[in-house]
Design an enzyme around this catalytic site. Structure first.
Site, PDB file in Angstrom:
ATOM      1  N   ARG A 107       0.794  -1.109   0.143  1.00  0.00           N
ATOM      2  CA  ARG A 107      -0.064  -0.035  -0.057  1.00  0.00           C
ATOM      3  C   ARG A 107       1.030   1.240  -0.105  1.00  0.00           C
ATOM      4  O   ARG A 107       1.675   1.574   0.964  1.00  0.00           O
ATOM      5  CB  ARG A 107      -1.021  -0.062   1.254  1.00  0.00           C
ATOM      6  CG  ARG A 107      -1.876   1.081   1.263  1.00  0.00           C
ATOM      7  CD  ARG A 107      -2.678   1.018   2.668  1.00  0.00           C
ATOM      8  NE  ARG A 107      -3.286   2.329   2.992  1.00  0.00           N
ATOM      9  CZ  ARG A 107      -4.743   2.305   2.723  1.00  0.00           C
ATOM     10  NH1 ARG A 107      -5.133   1.398   1.974  1.00  0.00           N
ATOM     11  NH2 ARG A 107      -5.474   3.347   2.864  1.00  0.00           N
ATOM     12  N   HIS A 134      -7.276   1.545  -6.372  1.00  0.00           N
ATOM     13  CA  HIS A 134      -7.615   0.911  -5.305  1.00  0.00           C
ATOM     14  C   HIS A 134      -8.441  -0.363  -5.527  1.00  0.00           C
ATOM     15  O   HIS A 134      -9.485  -0.503  -5.226  1.00  0.00           O
ATOM     16  CB  HIS A 134      -8.444   1.615  -4.405  1.00  0.00           C
ATOM     17  CG  HIS A 134      -8.382   1.219  -2.912  1.00  0.00           C
ATOM     18  ND1 HIS A 134      -7.560  -0.041  -2.502  1.00  0.00           N
ATOM     19  CD2 HIS A 134      -8.925   1.564  -1.736  1.00  0.00           C
ATOM     20  CE1 HIS A 134      -7.732  -0.041  -1.071  1.00  0.00           C
ATOM     21  NE2 HIS A 134      -8.592   0.903  -0.706  1.00  0.00           N
ATOM     22  N   GLN A 137     -10.518  -2.733  -2.957  1.00  0.00           N
ATOM     23  CA  GLN A 137     -11.676  -2.184  -2.393  1.00  0.00           C
ATOM     24  C   GLN A 137     -12.732  -2.492  -3.463  1.00  0.00           C
ATOM     25  O   GLN A 137     -13.907  -2.963  -2.762  1.00  0.00           O
ATOM     26  CB  GLN A 137     -11.630  -0.551  -2.129  1.00  0.00           C
ATOM     27  CG  GLN A 137     -12.934   0.028  -1.946  1.00  0.00           C
ATOM     28  CD  GLN A 137     -13.233  -0.158  -0.291  1.00  0.00           C
ATOM     29  OE1 GLN A 137     -12.454  -0.247   0.510  1.00  0.00           O
ATOM     30  NE2 GLN A 137     -14.356  -0.810  -0.208  1.00  0.00           N
ATOM     31  N   ASP A 225     -17.109   8.907  -1.434  1.00  0.00           N
ATOM     32  CA  ASP A 225     -15.764   8.727  -0.639  1.00  0.00           C
ATOM     33  C   ASP A 225     -15.209   9.919  -0.120  1.00  0.00           C
ATOM     34  O   ASP A 225     -15.963  11.273  -0.560  1.00  0.00           O
ATOM     35  CB  ASP A 225     -14.586   8.556  -2.000  1.00  0.00           C
ATOM     36  CG  ASP A 225     -13.254   7.847  -1.177  1.00  0.00           C
ATOM     37  OD1 ASP A 225     -13.524   7.787   0.328  1.00  0.00           O
ATOM     38  OD2 ASP A 225     -12.592   7.394  -1.750  1.00  0.00           O
ATOM     39  N   CYS A 266     -16.084   3.577   1.374  1.00  0.00           N
ATOM     40  CA  CYS A 266     -14.886   2.640   1.600  1.00  0.00           C
ATOM     41  C   CYS A 266     -14.443   2.779   2.953  1.00  0.00           C
ATOM     42  O   CYS A 266     -13.810   2.129   3.442  1.00  0.00           O
ATOM     43  CB  CYS A 266     -13.979   2.756   0.395  1.00  0.00           C
ATOM     44  SG  CYS A 266     -13.055   4.217   0.553  1.00  0.00           S
ATOM     45  N   ARG A 294     -14.026  -6.676   2.691  1.00  0.00           N
ATOM     46  CA  ARG A 294     -12.457  -6.777   2.313  1.00  0.00           C
ATOM     47  C   ARG A 294     -11.770  -7.824   2.745  1.00  0.00           C
ATOM     48  O   ARG A 294     -10.910  -8.350   1.886  1.00  0.00           O
ATOM     49  CB  ARG A 294     -11.713  -5.635   2.984  1.00  0.00           C
ATOM     50  CG  ARG A 294     -12.246  -3.972   2.430  1.00  0.00           C
ATOM     51  CD  ARG A 294     -11.624  -3.737   1.208  1.00  0.00           C
ATOM     52  NE  ARG A 294     -10.338  -3.815   1.140  1.00  0.00           N
ATOM     53  CZ  ARG A 294      -9.413  -2.588   1.411  1.00  0.00           C
ATOM     54  NH1 ARG A 294      -9.999  -1.647   1.800  1.00  0.00           N
ATOM     55  NH2 ARG A 294      -8.016  -2.818   1.471  1.00  0.00           N
TER      56      ARG A 294
END
Length: 308
Positions: A107, A134, A137, A225, A266, A294
């Site tokens: 990450r 991403h 996700q 988001d 998320c 996840r």
């Protein structure tokens, strides 16, 4: 060797297999007491390096727990531990880590770091997040949608707000899973047009609609988001709030979608900014199922990468 770097660079049939495998593994765990070991241990004897240049809650915990549930062992390394690209080059770090571990999840900030890691590693590499995409996700999001409302193919997804890295991976997923996506947000924060055109070339409808009320008509899923990053200066935060305020997801906006439309985020969320409490905690919200998934989606990704 299977790297999982982005949704649009992974075969669509493999993506579908991962979603189905994630659902099967989640179902198999139902009824297990917390802490009770799974019967199936596909990662037994495997070591997974989890590298975090960028801090995380969900990514760190879900990957770590997923490795352990599948019988593997994990090694969590921070950016300070690694100093990627500062002392030792990323290429040399990748070569060295590959001698110790069976799988690397990273990450990070720059996509170039991820790509260089994958180029020189001799074990699979997973994109846990970059500033550009991403994918993990969105795999969880697809799993969550299909748990609640059936196959996502042919459905309408609306992204409200900033065309950021999560939005980019949703656009990739539209092309691979066959659903339509409408982006509603200010022009200054549009998603990358190259990603939009690539998804359109696969036969799905990707639209940009500045009027949020019009965008959400007929939506099966509305996604938001956070508007600001923890690294943004106060002046930048205020500018983004001014730009994005017309795209707040609230009850009035959700009412424009289909009756069974879902809401996703998320997390972490800034409540009463990009989304109101009434939506976050309301009957259409599946944010905590999304967060749980996840774990299951990433277990499937790891199994695919390792072929186990």
């Amino acid at each position: 060797m299977n790297h999982f770097l982005d949704i649009h660079t992974t075969d669509a049939a493999d993506l579908r297999g991962m979603i189905d495998n994630a659902a099967a593994m989640k179902s198999a765990r139902k009824g297990l007491l917390k802490g009770m070991p799974d019967a199936d241990k596909p990662l037994d004897g495997h070591m997974v390096a989890l590298i975090f240049e960028k801090p995380s809650t969900r990514t760190r915990v879900s990957f770590d727990v997923g490795v352990r549930q599948m019988g593997g062992q994990s090694m969590v390394l921070s950016g300070n531990d690694m100093q990627l690209g500062h002392g030792e080059s990323i290429a040399d770090t990748a070569r060295v880590l590959s001698r110790y571990v069976d799988l690397i999840m990273i990450r990070t900030f720059e996509e170039a770091t991820l790509l260089e890691m994958a180029e020189y590693a001799t074990v699979p590499v997973i994109n846990g997040l970059t500033n550009r995409t991403h994918p993990c996700q969105i795999m969880a999001d697809i799993l969550t949608f299909e748990e609640h409302n059936g196959p996502i193919k042919g459905k309408k997804v609306v992204w409200a707000g900033d065309g950021n890295n999560v939005a980019a991976s949703f656009i990739h997923a539209a092309g691979q899973f066959g659903f339509d996506l409408t982006f509603t947000g200010p022009e200054a924060l549009d998603p990358e047009m190259g990603f939009v055109e690539e998804a359109r070339a696969k036969g799905v409808k990707i639209e940009i609609e500045r009027d949020a009320d019009k965008a959400v008509v007929g939506a099966d899923l509305v996604v938001a988001d956070t508007w600001v990053s923890m690294h943004d200066a106060q002046s930048a935060r205020q500018r983004r709030h001014n730009l994005l305020h017309p795209y707040q997801v609230n009850d009035a906006l959700m009412s424009k979608g289909n009756d069974d439309a879902l809401f996703m985020h998320c997390l972490p969320a800034h409540r009463e900014e990009e989304v109101t409490n009434s939506v976050m905690d309301g009957p259409q919200s599946v944010i905590f199922d999304e967060a749980e998934n996840r774990l299951h989606a990433q277990k499937a990704v790891m199994r695919w990468c390792l072929g186990v």
